[in-house]
Scaffold this motif. Structure first.
Motif, PDB file in Angstrom:
ATOM      1  N   GLU A  58      40.384   3.005  37.536  1.00 42.84           N
ATOM      2  CA  GLU A  58      41.344   3.897  38.188  1.00 42.84           C
ATOM      3  C   GLU A  58      40.863   5.338  38.093  1.00 42.84           C
ATOM      4  OE1 GLU A  58      45.222   3.450  36.605  1.00 42.84           O
ATOM      5  OE2 GLU A  58      45.453   1.350  37.211  1.00 42.84           O
ATOM      6  N   ASN A  59      40.837   6.026  39.232  1.00 40.12           N
ATOM      7  CA  ASN A  59      40.530   7.462  39.307  1.00 40.12           C
ATOM      8  C   ASN A  59      39.239   7.819  38.579  1.00 40.12           C
ATOM      9  OD1 ASN A  59      42.968   7.949  40.746  1.00 40.12           O
ATOM     10  ND2 ASN A  59      44.101   8.047  38.801  1.00 40.12           N
ATOM     11  N   SER A 116      34.768   8.442  39.035  1.00 40.52           N
ATOM     12  CA  SER A 116      33.754   8.874  39.997  1.00 40.52           C
ATOM     13  C   SER A 116      32.829   7.720  40.355  1.00 40.52           C
ATOM     14  CB  SER A 116      32.940  10.027  39.409  1.00 40.52           C
ATOM     15  OG  SER A 116      32.192   9.579  38.298  1.00 40.52           O
ATOM     16  N   LEU A 117      32.087   7.916  41.447  1.00 38.92           N
ATOM     17  CA  LEU A 117      31.118   6.905  41.861  1.00 38.92           C
ATOM     18  C   LEU A 117      30.041   6.728  40.792  1.00 38.92           C
ATOM     19  CD1 LEU A 117      29.884   4.956  43.914  1.00 38.92           C
ATOM     20  CD2 LEU A 117      28.819   6.929  45.056  1.00 38.92           C
ATOM     21  N   GLU A 118      29.632   7.825  40.162  1.00 44.06           N
ATOM     22  CA  GLU A 118      28.610   7.732  39.111  1.00 44.06           C
ATOM     23  C   GLU A 118      29.099   6.874  37.959  1.00 44.06           C
ATOM     24  OE1 GLU A 118      25.865  11.514  38.795  1.00 44.06           O
ATOM     25  OE2 GLU A 118      27.956  12.156  39.016  1.00 44.06           O
ATOM     26  N   LYS A 119      30.395   6.958  37.616  1.00 46.56           N
ATOM     27  CA  LYS A 119      30.946   6.133  36.546  1.00 46.56           C
ATOM     28  C   LYS A 119      30.941   4.660  36.953  1.00 46.56           C
ATOM     29  CE  LYS A 119      33.087   5.259  32.683  1.00 46.56           C
ATOM     30  NZ  LYS A 119      32.385   5.377  31.384  1.00 46.56           N
ATOM     31  N   VAL A 120      31.284   4.375  38.208  1.00 41.30           N
ATOM     32  CA  VAL A 120      31.275   2.994  38.693  1.00 41.30           C
ATOM     33  C   VAL A 120      29.872   2.412  38.605  1.00 41.30           C
ATOM     34  CG1 VAL A 120      31.601   1.525  40.722  1.00 41.30           C
ATOM     35  CG2 VAL A 120      33.268   3.315  40.193  1.00 41.30           C
ATOM     36  N   LEU A 133      39.593   0.819  41.965  1.00 39.91           N
ATOM     37  CA  LEU A 133      39.048  -0.454  42.445  1.00 39.91           C
ATOM     38  C   LEU A 133      39.584  -1.591  41.591  1.00 39.91           C
ATOM     39  CD1 LEU A 133      35.311   0.721  42.681  1.00 39.91           C
ATOM     40  CD2 LEU A 133      36.976   0.679  44.547  1.00 39.91           C
ATOM     41  N   ASN A 134      39.734  -2.753  42.232  1.00 41.63           N
ATOM     42  CA  ASN A 134      40.168  -3.951  41.525  1.00 41.63           C
ATOM     43  C   ASN A 134      39.525  -5.156  42.210  1.00 41.63           C
ATOM     44  OD1 ASN A 134      41.380  -5.868  39.964  1.00 41.63           O
ATOM     45  ND2 ASN A 134      43.480  -5.422  40.614  1.00 41.63           N
ATOM     46  N   PHE A 135      38.407  -5.635  41.662  1.00 41.50           N
ATOM     47  CA  PHE A 135      37.670  -6.749  42.241  1.00 41.50           C
ATOM     48  C   PHE A 135      37.487  -7.836  41.189  1.00 41.50           C
ATOM     49  CE2 PHE A 135      36.179  -3.158  44.847  1.00 41.50           C
ATOM     50  CZ  PHE A 135      36.408  -3.675  46.123  1.00 41.50           C
ATOM     51  N   LYS A 136      37.467  -9.066  41.621  1.00 39.94           N
ATOM     52  CA  LYS A 136      37.200 -10.194  40.748  1.00 39.94           C
ATOM     53  C   LYS A 136      36.261 -11.155  41.454  1.00 39.94           C
ATOM     54  CE  LYS A 136      39.353 -13.710  37.836  1.00 39.94           C
ATOM     55  NZ  LYS A 136      40.610 -14.319  37.352  1.00 39.94           N
ATOM     56  N   ASP A 137      35.110 -11.407  40.833  1.00 35.16           N
ATOM     57  CA  ASP A 137      34.085 -12.310  41.386  1.00 35.16           C
ATOM     58  C   ASP A 137      33.786 -11.961  42.843  1.00 35.16           C
ATOM     59  OD1 ASP A 137      33.924 -13.661  38.980  1.00 35.16           O
ATOM     60  OD2 ASP A 137      35.482 -15.104  39.547  1.00 35.16           O
ATOM     61  N   THR A 138      33.490 -10.697  43.072  1.00 30.83           N
ATOM     62  CA  THR A 138      33.250 -10.191  44.430  1.00 30.83           C
ATOM     63  C   THR A 138      31.775  -9.841  44.600  1.00 30.83           C
ATOM     64  OG1 THR A 138      35.477  -9.251  44.417  1.00 30.83           O
ATOM     65  CG2 THR A 138      33.969  -8.460  46.126  1.00 30.83           C
ATOM     66  N   ASP A 139      31.238 -10.104  45.787  1.00 33.72           N
ATOM     67  CA  ASP A 139      29.854  -9.754  46.109  1.00 33.72           C
ATOM     68  C   ASP A 139      29.667  -8.255  45.905  1.00 33.72           C
ATOM     69  OD1 ASP A 139      27.455  -9.035  47.566  1.00 33.72           O
ATOM     70  OD2 ASP A 139      27.561 -11.032  48.465  1.00 33.72           O
ATOM     71  N   VAL A 156      31.707  -4.562  47.063  1.00 29.03           N
ATOM     72  CA  VAL A 156      32.154  -3.519  46.143  1.00 29.03           C
ATOM     73  C   VAL A 156      31.597  -2.155  46.570  1.00 29.03           C
ATOM     74  CG1 VAL A 156      32.062  -2.681  43.760  1.00 29.03           C
ATOM     75  CG2 VAL A 156      32.355  -5.129  44.220  1.00 29.03           C
ATOM     76  N   MET A 157      30.314  -2.113  46.935  1.00 32.60           N
ATOM     77  CA  MET A 157      29.696  -0.854  47.315  1.00 32.60           C
ATOM     78  C   MET A 157      30.254  -0.338  48.644  1.00 32.60           C
ATOM     79  SD  MET A 157      27.912  -0.002  44.842  1.00 32.60           S
ATOM     80  CE  MET A 157      27.355   1.483  45.660  1.00 32.60           C
ATOM     81  N   LYS A 158      30.578  -1.245  49.562  1.00 35.39           N
ATOM     82  CA  LYS A 158      31.172  -0.806  50.824  1.00 35.39           C
ATOM     83  C   LYS A 158      32.487  -0.092  50.582  1.00 35.39           C
ATOM     84  CE  LYS A 158      29.093  -4.460  53.688  1.00 35.39           C
ATOM     85  NZ  LYS A 158      29.362  -5.694  54.465  1.00 35.39           N
ATOM     86  N   GLU A 159      33.290  -0.626  49.656  1.00 34.46           N
ATOM     87  CA  GLU A 159      34.571  -0.005  49.340  1.00 34.46           C
ATOM     88  C   GLU A 159      34.362   1.352  48.662  1.00 34.46           C
ATOM     89  OE1 GLU A 159      38.642   0.539  49.175  1.00 34.46           O
ATOM     90  OE2 GLU A 159      37.471  -0.985  50.276  1.00 34.46           O
ATOM     91  N   CYS A 160      33.369   1.426  47.786  1.00 38.06           N
ATOM     92  CA  CYS A 160      33.103   2.677  47.071  1.00 38.06           C
ATOM     93  C   CYS A 160      32.671   3.792  48.021  1.00 38.06           C
ATOM     94  CB  CYS A 160      32.019   2.466  46.010  1.00 38.06           C
ATOM     95  SG  CYS A 160      32.543   1.465  44.613  1.00 38.06           S
TER      96      CYS A 160
END
Length: 606
Positions: free
Chosen positions: A31-32, A34-38, A65-71, A75-79
């Motif tokens: 939650e909240n 940065s991209l660098e942290k992700v 973000l909230n993903f489970k067993d996701t390609d 994940v990167m598209k959402e980011c």
């Protein structure tokens, strides 16, 4: 930049075929952030590595973000949605680039090749444990107990194998179209025949039976800028523990060999420079420690004697070990060789690593501590009375119903805190420059040799005003009077000026940020008798001036082969002057000063 580095590496680093065509499934909940942290979280939880430019991704923040067993691609598209950036997965690397910029294309899986063979010594015996590595890569194997190896690698151009083993000469072989490569390794004779000083003479490294560590040209040349002969030993010799108090130019340095041997003594080893014991050596970083005066550029080798055999020559002085320092000398028949060295560096420190507070944070933490102390004790003590209005509290509070919420800010004294917000680190420290210059000449004729050097070193401290300036020179001359008689002369002189600010680090750490550094008229704030404003401490003088001279004259006579008589005479002269001046720091205080001078002569015959 990381992106450029990746493109350069992509052409030479092979990628396993098993990673192509499949992508990791990841689970992520944040939650909240940065991209660098992700990307940092994904790098730690998967085998993927991210390649990007900091300036392009630093604006992407507040990601939830909230993903489970996701390609990982989803994940990167959402980011990157709405960020103006896109990505491409290349092997196990995720490359992030701006939209419209040419992206790296994932390469097809390359064919694998194989080479095998056997490694033996000159006698034909197998050599197990040999490292067989493709040069300039991390692809390699180790030979088995029979000296055999099999190396499988992706197809690439100009493959060269590197065969290496301790005590053996490293060998390189170009593969070309070969599938079988047998190699014979030879002993590394130069290393085994290296001459080591052992106090009572010299011996070859392969004949050594005592505990000796040697630091040679490579270790000395790669010593950090500003290092002394003591501090450069840190992490370079087993069994030698080097403790450096700080990065100050006058920082104390302690060298302990194989553990401390005394409860009350300093356990420091005996230092011997070109056969002359250095009795002024110690742990201090000021002018009294002459080891700070030695120019590292002049040093040829450092031998550390760690066992009891050193006492056979130096007696009880060697109980804590012996460090033998050999300086550079000319050689007979050597053409004049001029050497010049210049180094410049900047020393920085991040005060945030100490976790210091600003005024607002300090006041909030202080009030919480006072409330906790009061509630725990049930009454005020010497320290909490400095913050709480006891009369007001007793008149307004029922003690039987007292809790933490009862002690509101209204009960704190008006003068408990000050209105300043001082960043003492920023005020009293700076980036410190270090510069070193050395000029030397060496040479020799058929019957004699010589070497001379001059050097200058100027090192500033992180704390403003801290410094060490060193100027010196040395001269060595060796001559053969007859075939079996040799004459040796050595001269060394140095001058050092220091301004010691070592105590300021702890002083800065102890200062409250709500103290104003200056008054409204611009003068330094005299806080109180109990609290000295560090700006006064900074302006205090703790200056040292030292001059040191060492002259030695030696004679060697080869009585019979293998038996040499050596005699040596040494004269040492040193003069040290110190000046301290402490300014008054409270209204009724006084200034004080002191001057000290120490002069000594030492004669040594042996």
């Amino acid at each position: 930049m990381r992106l450029l580095a990746f493109f350069l590496l992509l052409s030479v680093v092979p990628v396993s075929a098993s990673v192509f065509g499949q992508y990791a499934k990841v689970s992520l909940r944040v939650e909240n952030v940065s991209l660098e942290k992700v990307m940092d979280i994904l790098e730690r939880s998967t085998d993927y590595r991210f390649v990007y430019q900091n300036s392009q991704v630093e604006s992407v923040r507040d990601l939830t973000l909230n993903f489970k067993d996701t390609d990982i691609r989803d994940v990167m598209k959402e980011c990157l949605k709405g960020s103006g950036l896109t990505f491409n997965v290349v092997g196990m690397n995720v490359v992030i680039v701006p939209l419209g910029e040419k992206q790296p294309v994932q390469q097809d899986v390359k064919k694998e090749k194989q080479v095998k063979g056997r490694v033996t010594d000159k006698g034909g015996l197998p050599v197990p444990g040999v490292s067989v590595l493709i040069d300039s890569t991390t692809i390699g194997v180790v030979t088995d107990i029979d000296g055999n190896y099999v190396l499988t690698y992706p197809e690439m151009k100009n493959v060269r194998l590197r065969f290496s083993f301790i005590g053996m000469q490293t060998k390189y072989v170009v593969v070309g179209n070969k599938t079988v490569i047998n190699v014979i390794l030879e002993e590394e004779i130069n290393r085994l025949d290296e001459v080591v000083a052992v106090g009572y003479g010299t011996t070859k490294a392969k004949d050594m039976t005592g505990a000796v560590s040697r630091l040679g040209k490579k270790e000395i040349e790669t010593a950090p800028m500003g290092a002394s002969i003591q501090s450069m030993l840190q992490g370079r010799a087993p069994g030698v523990n080097v403790m450096i108090s700080s990065a100050s130019p006058t920082s104390p340095v302690s060298v302990i060999i194989r553990g401390s041997s005394s409860l009350s003594g300093d356990s420091q080893p005996l230092w011997v420079i070109d056969g002359v014991p250095e009795y002024s050596a110690g742990t201090s970083g000021n002018i009294s420690n002459t080891l700070y005066n030695l120019n590292l550029t002049d040093v040829e080798t450092i031998d550390i004697l760690k066992d009891a055999s050193a006492t056979a020559i130096y007696g009880s002085r060697a109980a804590n070990g012996v460090v033998l320092v050999t300086t550079k000398r000319g050689k007979k028949g050597m053409k004049p060789t001029l050497e010049f060295s210049a180094r410049y560096g900047i020393q920085t420190m991040n005060a945030n690593d100490f976790g210091v507070l600003n005024a607002e944070e300090y006041i909030a933490l202080s009030k919480a501590a006072v409330r906790a102390s009061f509630f725990t004790r049930g009454s005020l003590d010497y320290f909490t009375r400095k913050y709480i209005d006891e009369t007001k509290f007793n008149a307004s509070t029922n003690h039987s119903q007292f809790d933490l919420e009862t002690l509101t800010d209204d009960f704190f004294l008006k003068d408990a805190y000050y209105d300043g917000d001082t960043d003492w680190w920023d005020l009293m420290t700076h980036n410190a420059a270090t510069q070193e210059y050395s000029l030397g000449i060496r040479g020799g004729s058929k019957e004699s040799s010589y070497s001379a050097s001059f050097f200058y070193k100027d090192q500033k401290g992180i704390v403003k005003g801290g410094s060490s300036k060193l100027l010196g020179g040395s001269f060595n001359f060796d001559a053969s009077i007859r075939e079996v008689i040799r004459f040796k002369l050595g001269l060394r002189a140095t001058s050092r000026v220091t301004n010691d600010k070592d105590d300021m680090i702890s002083t800065i750490l102890d200062m409250r940020p709500d103290y104003p550094a200056y008054l409204e008229d611009g003068s330094i704030n005299m806080i109180s008798y109990y609290v000295e404003n560090p700006l006064f401490t900074l302006k205090n003088t703790d200056e040292g001036k030292g001059k040191d001279f060492t002259g030695s004259l030696g004679l060697e006579w080869d009585i019979i082969p293998g038996l040499t008589l050596r005699t040596n005479g040494t004269l040492k002269y040193g003069i040290n002057k110190t000046l301290t001046y402490k300014r008054k720091y409270y209204d009724d205080g006084t200034s004080s000063s002191s001057v000290a001078k120490n002069e000594n002569y030492t004669y040594v015959m042996g």
